[in-house]
Design a protein around this motif. Structure first.
Motif, mmCIF file in Angstrom:
data_model
loop_
_atom_site.group_PDB
_atom_site.id
_atom_site.type_symbol
_atom_site.label_atom_id
_atom_site.label_comp_id
_atom_site.label_asym_id
_atom_site.label_seq_id
_atom_site.Cartn_x
_atom_site.Cartn_y
_atom_site.Cartn_z
ATOM 1 N N LYS A 197 7.760 -39.931 53.765
ATOM 2 C CA LYS A 197 6.396 -40.356 54.112
ATOM 3 C C LYS A 197 6.336 -41.032 55.484
ATOM 4 C CE LYS A 197 4.502 -40.935 49.553
ATOM 5 N NZ LYS A 197 4.343 -41.847 48.461
ATOM 6 N N THR A 198 7.497 -41.210 56.102
ATOM 7 C CA THR A 198 7.505 -41.930 57.382
ATOM 8 C C THR A 198 6.843 -41.088 58.469
ATOM 9 O OG1 THR A 198 9.612 -42.896 56.725
ATOM 10 C CG2 THR A 198 8.956 -43.191 59.020
ATOM 11 N N LYS A 199 5.922 -41.730 59.166
ATOM 12 C CA LYS A 199 5.205 -40.996 60.212
ATOM 13 C C LYS A 199 5.660 -41.406 61.611
ATOM 14 C CE LYS A 199 1.453 -38.673 59.928
ATOM 15 N NZ LYS A 199 0.129 -38.349 59.403
ATOM 16 N N ALA A 200 5.876 -42.702 61.789
ATOM 17 C CA ALA A 200 6.162 -43.170 63.148
ATOM 18 C C ALA A 200 7.051 -44.402 63.131
ATOM 19 C CB ALA A 200 4.850 -43.494 63.859
ATOM 20 N N ILE A 201 7.700 -44.628 64.279
ATOM 21 C CA ILE A 201 8.481 -45.867 64.477
ATOM 22 C C ILE A 201 7.781 -46.668 65.564
ATOM 23 C CG2 ILE A 201 10.717 -46.864 65.105
ATOM 24 C CD1 ILE A 201 12.036 -44.211 64.473
ATOM 25 N N LEU A 202 7.497 -47.920 65.257
ATOM 26 C CA LEU A 202 6.920 -48.801 66.279
ATOM 27 C C LEU A 202 8.034 -49.588 66.964
ATOM 28 C CD1 LEU A 202 4.453 -50.384 67.591
ATOM 29 C CD2 LEU A 202 4.793 -52.044 65.755
ATOM 30 N N GLN B 129 17.735 -45.369 73.381
ATOM 31 C CA GLN B 129 18.252 -43.987 73.266
ATOM 32 C C GLN B 129 18.504 -43.633 71.808
ATOM 33 O OE1 GLN B 129 19.188 -41.709 75.669
ATOM 34 N NE2 GLN B 129 19.358 -42.849 77.590
ATOM 35 N N LYS B 130 19.073 -44.607 71.078
ATOM 36 C CA LYS B 130 19.419 -44.344 69.673
ATOM 37 C C LYS B 130 18.151 -44.171 68.828
ATOM 38 C CE LYS B 130 23.896 -46.563 69.785
ATOM 39 N NZ LYS B 130 24.487 -47.879 69.843
ATOM 40 N N ILE B 131 17.167 -45.011 69.082
ATOM 41 C CA ILE B 131 15.918 -44.887 68.311
ATOM 42 C C ILE B 131 15.248 -43.553 68.645
ATOM 43 C CG2 ILE B 131 13.641 -45.903 67.812
ATOM 44 C CD1 ILE B 131 14.797 -48.640 68.558
ATOM 45 N N TYR B 132 15.303 -43.210 69.917
ATOM 46 C CA TYR B 132 14.683 -41.956 70.368
ATOM 47 C C TYR B 132 15.349 -40.759 69.678
ATOM 48 C CZ TYR B 132 12.309 -38.816 73.604
ATOM 49 O OH TYR B 132 11.493 -37.846 74.143
ATOM 50 N N ALA B 133 16.680 -40.795 69.638
ATOM 51 C CA ALA B 133 17.429 -39.683 69.019
ATOM 52 C C ALA B 133 17.080 -39.565 67.538
ATOM 53 C CB ALA B 133 18.927 -39.918 69.205
ATOM 54 N N LEU B 134 16.929 -40.709 66.895
ATOM 55 C CA LEU B 134 16.591 -40.723 65.471
ATOM 56 C C LEU B 134 15.191 -40.136 65.244
ATOM 57 C CD1 LEU B 134 17.978 -41.749 62.952
ATOM 58 C CD2 LEU B 134 16.912 -43.987 63.313
ATOM 59 N N ALA B 135 14.267 -40.526 66.104
ATOM 60 C CA ALA B 135 12.890 -40.014 65.985
ATOM 61 C C ALA B 135 12.888 -38.502 66.185
ATOM 62 C CB ALA B 135 11.994 -40.694 67.010
ATOM 63 N N LEU C 61 9.762 -37.777 64.014
ATOM 64 C CA LEU C 61 8.831 -38.909 63.909
ATOM 65 C C LEU C 61 8.185 -39.178 65.254
ATOM 66 C CD1 LEU C 61 11.117 -41.341 61.867
ATOM 67 C CD2 LEU C 61 9.336 -39.795 60.977
ATOM 68 N N ILE C 62 7.025 -39.795 65.203
ATOM 69 C CA ILE C 62 6.332 -40.188 66.433
ATOM 70 C C ILE C 62 6.843 -41.580 66.829
ATOM 71 C CG2 ILE C 62 4.024 -40.718 67.377
ATOM 72 C CD1 ILE C 62 2.955 -38.909 65.001
ATOM 73 N N ILE C 63 6.911 -41.843 68.131
ATOM 74 C CA ILE C 63 7.259 -43.201 68.572
ATOM 75 C C ILE C 63 6.002 -43.869 69.142
ATOM 76 C CG2 ILE C 63 8.548 -44.593 70.242
ATOM 77 C CD1 ILE C 63 10.848 -42.673 70.022
ATOM 78 N N PHE D 61 14.158 -52.775 82.880
ATOM 79 C CA PHE D 61 13.305 -52.465 81.731
ATOM 80 C C PHE D 61 13.188 -50.947 81.604
ATOM 81 C CE2 PHE D 61 9.213 -51.063 80.134
ATOM 82 C CZ PHE D 61 9.224 -51.654 78.881
ATOM 83 N N THR D 62 13.419 -50.439 80.407
ATOM 84 C CA THR D 62 13.262 -48.998 80.171
ATOM 85 C C THR D 62 12.012 -48.758 79.357
ATOM 86 O OG1 THR D 62 15.662 -48.747 80.078
ATOM 87 C CG2 THR D 62 14.358 -46.935 79.166
ATOM 88 N N SER D 63 11.129 -47.912 79.870
ATOM 89 C CA SER D 63 9.974 -47.491 79.080
ATOM 90 C C SER D 63 10.474 -46.390 78.134
ATOM 91 C CB SER D 63 8.892 -46.952 80.025
ATOM 92 O OG SER D 63 7.791 -46.517 79.275
ATOM 93 N N THR D 64 10.211 -46.551 76.836
ATOM 94 C CA THR D 64 10.801 -45.629 75.845
ATOM 95 C C THR D 64 10.533 -44.164 76.197
ATOM 96 O OG1 THR D 64 10.233 -47.308 74.217
ATOM 97 C CG2 THR D 64 11.022 -45.213 73.357
#
Ligand code: PLP
Length: 400
Positions: free
Chosen positions: A164-169, A187-193, A198-200, A216-219
Motif C-alpha cells: 500500500k506504500t505510495k511515497a517516501i517523504l 542515493q540509498k533512499i532513491y534506489a529503494l524508491a 515509489l514516489i519521492i 546540500f544535495t537536492s534529492t
C-alpha cells in the motif's frame, strides 16, 4: 457532526501548550514563545528587494492569475532547481502555491486514496502527517537515528514498505532536527524508491539555510527515473512566512509527470490561484541570495544565534543534543532517568508554567521516545542564552 478524519489530526506547534501561553499573555504574563519558526516575529525584516516589488505592484496583483502561477515566476523557479542539478524540468512542472503547506495539501490530495500509506521520518514536521490523515491515508514512520546525527535508517524504511506504500517523504534539511542528509543516504533512499516503484516527496524549504558551506544535495538531482516532487518556498529564507509563498516541482519520467501534472491541475483549480503579489516577488527573491547568505555566514544573525544556542545547551546538565547543521531548530533530549519529569510534555509544561518559556514537546513531531523537545533559535543571542539558562535551572530543581 465533525469529520472522524480530524480525530488524529493535531499540530502541537500550536497545540494545548500554545493556547495556555496565549492565556498567560492575556493575563498579563510575558512568555518567550519558542514554538514556531517564524523569523519576522523575532525582528528579521524581509529583504528590500521583495518589499519594493510587492509595494510597487499592488494593482497588478488583484486579478486571479494562472492556476499554476505566473509564467515568469515559474521560469525563475525552474532555473533555480535546474541549477541544483534537477534535469528535464520545464515551467509546466512547476506549481506555485500559498506556501509549502498548500503544496503539501495539493500533492496529497492528488495522490492519496483511502488507505494509502506514506512513509514519513520520525521525528517529522506535522504538516505532512496531518495532510495524509485528512486525505484518509496512513502515515507510517521510519526511524532516524539520533546516534547517527538523525540520519534516516535505510533498513527501517525498507521494513516499512508494503503493497500500500505510495511515497517516501524526505525532509532535508530536517525540521525538527536541523540535520542535512548526506548524498550517500539520499542515493540509498532513491534506489529503494526506484526498486519499489515509489514516489519521492522531498521538502527542501531549508535548503538555503545550511551553515558552514556544507554541501546540500537536492534529492531529485540524483536521477531522472523516480517520480520526485520537490517542495520549497520563501517563508524561511526571506523571512516572509505570513505572505505565503511556496511551490512544488515535478521531475522524473515524463509519462508519470504527465499523469500527476494533470491531477494537480484538477486539484489546484479548486483553489483558483495562489497569492499573486508574492508570485511577483519570487524571481527577485531567488536572485537575492545575498539576503539569506547574510543571515547564515559567520557574522550573520542566524549563524551567531545557533552557535550561542548550542554553546549554552552544551553547558546544560541533563540535556544532550545533536548540533543543527541547517535551519534554526535544535531537538535536545532530556534525561528522564535522572530528572523528575514524566515525559517531554511534562517538561514542556513545567517550563511554560515555571519559566514562561514555550517549546514544543518531541512527541508533537512523532518522535518515538517522548523525551525530546524542539527549541527555535530565532531570538537574539542574549535572550536565547537566558532561555537555556532558565531550562538549566528547571532541570536542577527536578534533579532526582
Ligand atoms: C519542513 C517544513 N515544511 C513546510 C513548512 C511550511 O512552510 P510554508 O510557510 O511554506 O507553508 C514548514 C514550516 O515551518 C516546515 O518546517
Amino acid at each position: 457532526m465533525i469529520s472522524t478524519k480530524l480525530k488524529e489530526v493535531h499540530s502541537d506547534i500550536r497545540g494545548e501548550l500554545y493556547h495556555m501561553a496565549l492565556e498567560m499573555e492575556r493575563n498579563g504574563e510575558r512568555v518567550l514563545k519558542l514554538n514556531t519558526g517564524n523569523p519576522a516575529k523575532f525582528g528579521f525584516k524581509m529583504p528590500e528587494s521583495i518589499k519594493g516589488i510587492i509595494t510597487g505592484n499592488l494593482d497588478m496583483s488583484t486579478p486571479y492569475c494562472d492556476i499554476k502561477g505566473m509564467t515568469h515566476s515559474r521560469e525563475a523557479i525552474k532555473e533555480y532547481h535546474s541549477l541544483k542539478g534537477i534535469e528535464g524540468i520545464t515551467t509546466d512542472d512547476v506549481f506555485i502555491t500559498n506556501g509549502v503547506s498548500e503544496a503539501s495539501h495539493l500533492i496529497i490530495s492528488a495522490l492519496c486514496s483511502e488507505g494509502d500509506e506514506f512513509l514519513m521520518p520520525s521525528p517529522c514536521y506535522s504538516l505532512w502527517v496531518n495532510m495524509v490523515r485528512l486525505a484518509g491515508g496512513k502515515a507510517v514512520f521510519y526511524d532516524c537515528d539520533e546516534k547517527q546525527e538523525w540520519m534516516p535508517e535505510i533498513e527501517s524504511i525498507k521494513n516499512k514498505i508494503t503493497n500500500k506504500t505510495k511515497a517516501i517523504l524526505i525532509i532535508n534539511p530536517n525540521n525538527p532536527t536541523g540535520t542535512v542528509y548526506g548524498n550517500d543516504v539520499l542515493q540509498k533512499i532513491y534506489a529503494l524508491a526506484k526498486e519499489k516503484n515509489l514516489i519521492i516527496l522531498s521538502d527542501e524549504i531549508y535548503d538555503r539555510l545550511v551553515y558552514n558551506n556544507l554541501p546540500f544535495t537536492s534529492t531529485a538531482s540524483i536521477g531522472n527515473d523516480v517520480l520526485t516532487v520537490t517542495f520549497n518556498g520563501l517563508s524561511k529564507s526571506h523571512s516572509v512566512c505570513g505572505l505565503r509563498s511556496g511551490w512544488l516541482v515535478l521531475s522524473g519520467p515524463e509519462d508519470k509527470k504527465k499523469e500527476l501534472r494533470s491531477a494537480l491541475v484538477t486539484v489546484a483549480s479548486i483553489r483558483l490561484c495562489s497569492n499573486a503579489l508574492m508570485q511577483l516577488a519570487i524571481p527577485v527573491a531567488l536572485k537575492d541570495s545575498a539576503y539569506t547568505d547574510g543571515m547564515i555566514n559567520e557574522n550573520g544573525r542566524l549563524y551567531i544565534q545557533q552557535k550561542a544556542l548550542c554553546a549554552e545547551l552544551e553547558k546544560t546538565e541533563g540535556i544532550t543534543f545533536v548540533r543543527n547543521k541547517a535551519s534554526f531548530y535544535v531537538f535536545p533530549k532530556i534525561d528522564l532517568v535522572k530528572y523528575d519529569f514524566e515525559s517531554d510534555r511534562d517538561f514542556s509544561n513545567k517550563l511554560l508554567c515555571e519559566k514562561k518559556i514555550l517549546v514544543v514537546p518531541g512527541s508533537g513531531f512523532y518522535a518515538n521516545d517522548n523525551s525530546h523537545f524542539r527549541i527555535v533559535g530565532l531570538p537574539e543571542e542574549n535572550d536565547l542564552r537566558n532561555a537555556v539558562k532558565s531550562m538549566g535551572e528547571l532541570l536542577l530543581k527536578y534533579r532526582k
